[in-house]
Design a protein around this motif. Structure first.
Motif, PDB file in Angstrom:
ATOM      1  N   SER A 169       0.829  -1.205   0.000  1.00 40.19           N
ATOM      2  CA  SER A 169       0.000   0.000   0.000  1.00 40.19           C
ATOM      3  C   SER A 169       0.861   1.251   0.000  1.00 40.19           C
ATOM      4  CB  SER A 169      -0.925   0.005   1.217  1.00 40.19           C
ATOM      5  OG  SER A 169      -0.194   0.116   2.416  1.00 40.19           O
ATOM      6  N   ILE A 170       1.978   1.228   0.753  1.00 39.08           N
ATOM      7  CA  ILE A 170       2.896   2.364   0.772  1.00 39.08           C
ATOM      8  C   ILE A 170       3.538   2.546  -0.595  1.00 39.08           C
ATOM      9  CG2 ILE A 170       5.060   3.248   1.729  1.00 39.08           C
ATOM     10  CD1 ILE A 170       4.359   1.921   4.356  1.00 39.08           C
ATOM     11  N   THR A 171       4.007   1.431  -1.193  1.00 39.53           N
ATOM     12  CA  THR A 171       4.668   1.497  -2.486  1.00 39.53           C
ATOM     13  C   THR A 171       3.712   1.971  -3.562  1.00 39.53           C
ATOM     14  OG1 THR A 171       6.142  -0.310  -1.845  1.00 39.53           O
ATOM     15  CG2 THR A 171       5.969   0.188  -4.195  1.00 39.53           C
ATOM     16  N   CYS A 172       2.519   1.384  -3.597  1.00 35.09           N
ATOM     17  CA  CYS A 172       1.554   1.736  -4.638  1.00 35.09           C
ATOM     18  C   CYS A 172       1.105   3.182  -4.511  1.00 35.09           C
ATOM     19  CB  CYS A 172       0.352   0.804  -4.573  1.00 35.09           C
ATOM     20  SG  CYS A 172       0.767  -0.920  -4.948  1.00 35.09           S
ATOM     21  N   PHE A 173       0.914   3.625  -3.261  1.00 30.56           N
ATOM     22  CA  PHE A 173       0.485   4.995  -3.041  1.00 30.56           C
ATOM     23  C   PHE A 173       1.567   5.973  -3.475  1.00 30.56           C
ATOM     24  CE2 PHE A 173       0.061   8.704  -0.150  1.00 30.56           C
ATOM     25  CZ  PHE A 173      -1.124   9.180  -0.676  1.00 30.56           C
ATOM     26  N   SER A 174       2.839   5.660  -3.140  1.00 30.14           N
ATOM     27  CA  SER A 174       3.927   6.564  -3.492  1.00 30.14           C
ATOM     28  C   SER A 174       4.113   6.654  -4.993  1.00 30.14           C
ATOM     29  CB  SER A 174       5.240   6.104  -2.832  1.00 30.14           C
ATOM     30  OG  SER A 174       5.680   4.866  -3.360  1.00 30.14           O
ATOM     31  N   VAL A 191      11.948  10.136  -2.310  1.00 30.23           N
ATOM     32  CA  VAL A 191      12.990  11.118  -2.620  1.00 30.23           C
ATOM     33  C   VAL A 191      12.528  12.078  -3.712  1.00 30.23           C
ATOM     34  CG1 VAL A 191      15.388  11.445  -3.329  1.00 30.23           C
ATOM     35  CG2 VAL A 191      14.744   9.434  -1.987  1.00 30.23           C
ATOM     36  N   LEU A 192      12.719  13.345  -3.437  1.00 30.24           N
ATOM     37  CA  LEU A 192      12.347  14.417  -4.349  1.00 30.24           C
ATOM     38  C   LEU A 192      13.620  15.044  -4.914  1.00 30.24           C
ATOM     39  CD1 LEU A 192       9.868  16.154  -5.330  1.00 30.24           C
ATOM     40  CD2 LEU A 192      10.403  17.681  -3.426  1.00 30.24           C
ATOM     41  N   LYS A 193      13.666  15.199  -6.224  1.00 30.63           N
ATOM     42  CA  LYS A 193      14.817  15.831  -6.874  1.00 30.63           C
ATOM     43  C   LYS A 193      14.479  17.275  -7.223  1.00 30.63           C
ATOM     44  CE  LYS A 193      17.804  15.465 -10.977  1.00 30.63           C
ATOM     45  NZ  LYS A 193      18.067  14.696 -12.236  1.00 30.63           N
ATOM     46  N   ALA A 194      15.408  18.174  -6.923  1.00 31.62           N
ATOM     47  CA  ALA A 194      15.201  19.584  -7.246  1.00 31.62           C
ATOM     48  C   ALA A 194      16.437  20.151  -7.935  1.00 31.62           C
ATOM     49  CB  ALA A 194      14.899  20.389  -5.978  1.00 31.62           C
ATOM     50  N   THR A 195      16.215  20.858  -9.021  1.00 29.65           N
ATOM     51  CA  THR A 195      17.266  21.619  -9.684  1.00 29.65           C
ATOM     52  C   THR A 195      16.789  23.070  -9.750  1.00 29.65           C
ATOM     53  OG1 THR A 195      16.327  20.996 -11.831  1.00 29.65           O
ATOM     54  CG2 THR A 195      18.177  19.672 -11.015  1.00 29.65           C
ATOM     55  N   PHE A 234      12.230  11.904   2.347  1.00 27.53           N
ATOM     56  CA  PHE A 234      11.091  12.040   3.238  1.00 27.53           C
ATOM     57  C   PHE A 234      10.646  10.690   3.775  1.00 27.53           C
ATOM     58  CE2 PHE A 234      10.852  15.417   0.042  1.00 27.53           C
ATOM     59  CZ  PHE A 234      10.864  16.542   0.856  1.00 27.53           C
ATOM     60  N   ASP A 235      10.281  10.667   5.038  1.00 23.89           N
ATOM     61  CA  ASP A 235       9.704   9.462   5.624  1.00 23.89           C
ATOM     62  C   ASP A 235       8.436   9.108   4.841  1.00 23.89           C
ATOM     63  OD1 ASP A 235       7.568   8.249   7.607  1.00 23.89           O
ATOM     64  OD2 ASP A 235       9.536   7.773   8.448  1.00 23.89           O
ATOM     65  N   PRO A 236       8.299   7.852   4.405  1.00 22.04           N
ATOM     66  CA  PRO A 236       7.165   7.495   3.548  1.00 22.04           C
ATOM     67  C   PRO A 236       5.801   7.504   4.239  1.00 22.04           C
ATOM     68  CG  PRO A 236       8.458   5.544   4.080  1.00 22.04           C
ATOM     69  CD  PRO A 236       9.234   6.723   4.581  1.00 22.04           C
ATOM     70  N   GLN A 237       5.782   7.595   5.553  1.00 21.29           N
ATOM     71  CA  GLN A 237       4.499   7.616   6.271  1.00 21.29           C
ATOM     72  C   GLN A 237       4.144   9.008   6.801  1.00 21.29           C
ATOM     73  OE1 GLN A 237       3.768   4.106   8.860  1.00 21.29           O
ATOM     74  NE2 GLN A 237       5.768   3.393   8.186  1.00 21.29           N
TER      75      GLN A 237
END
Length: 237
Positions: free
Chosen positions: A14-19, A158-162, A176-179
């Protein structure tokens, strides 16, 4: 036993699918909701008390006042017997060294005092303690696709920013913590192919102006995990 394994498998799925359904912008909003649920950053007016610890050097204690609405930034940093104060009030800049207002050009040169340095401190502290909210600033490019990575044996979103060229050239990753969506690590590269730059581990929290900020920020080199130092945020000294 089978029921327990099935439950764990479904929970992880559920965590993987939601992310996988989240976009970068949505992940950012969820993290902002965790750190700054009442949107207080835009009108931030408070003081930060920060001790910087570095290997083979005495501590530097800084009192920093940030008033975003009125465009005021003030810092007094003390290490051993030397104290330096910078004040930025909109376009006006002032420097005080060991209690001396308007120090001589010789003192400024020896101790590397300048209004450019004052702006550097302002950008540094407002960026790092304003995260993740600062990722909504103009010129920030958020990758729409989020990643899942393991860091220090923990799974993260993980969020990538440029950034646009006028803003900066580094590539940043925010973990980020996934929960809870709490930001727990960030990392930057000047040239990712060379594995240069640093990563920063965020532990514990201090609530300032109703914003959850990292209490301890520990800095390490990407290439060899060399420890560089840490900043400790306090309510007062």
């Amino acid at each position: 036993m089978k029921a327990t394994i099935l439950y764990v498998s479904l929970f992880l799925c559920s965590i993987t699918c939601f992310s996988q359904k989240l976009t970068g912008a949505q992940l950012l909003e969820k993290s902002i909701s965790y750190h700054d649920p009442d949107h207080r950053w835009e009108t931030f007016k408070d003081s930060l008390f920060i001790t910087m610890e570095t290997p083979n050097s005495s501590n530097r204690n800084s009192v920093i006042h940030i008033d975003l609405a009125n465009e005021i930034f003030y810092i007094i940093a003390t290490r051993d017997t030397i104290s330096t104060e910078y004040t930025l009030d909109k376009s006006k800049c002032s420097i005080v060294f060991n209690g001396i207002k308007n120090p001589s050009e010789k003192i400024k040169k020896v101790h590397k005092l300048s209004c450019e340095r004052a702006h550097m401190f302002k950008n540094y502290y407002t960026y790092l303690y304003g995260l993740p909210m600062k990722l909504k600033d103009p010129g920030t490019i958020i990758d729409p696709k989020i990643q899942r990575k393991k860091f220090n044996k923990k799974d993260y979103l993980v969020l990538k920013a440029t950034y646009e060229k006028a803003i900066g050239k580094d590539t940043w990753y925010f973990y980020f913590d996934p929960q809870s969506y709490a930001m727990e690590v960030y990392q930057f590269f000047h040239d990712e192919a060379k594995n240069d730059g640093e990563y920063i581990l965020l532990t514990k929290e201090e609530t300032i102006h109703d914003i959850k900020m990292p209490k301890i920020r520990a800095w390490y080199m990407n290439k060899d995990n060399k420890y560089l130092g840490k900043d400790i945020l306090k309510r007062s000294f």
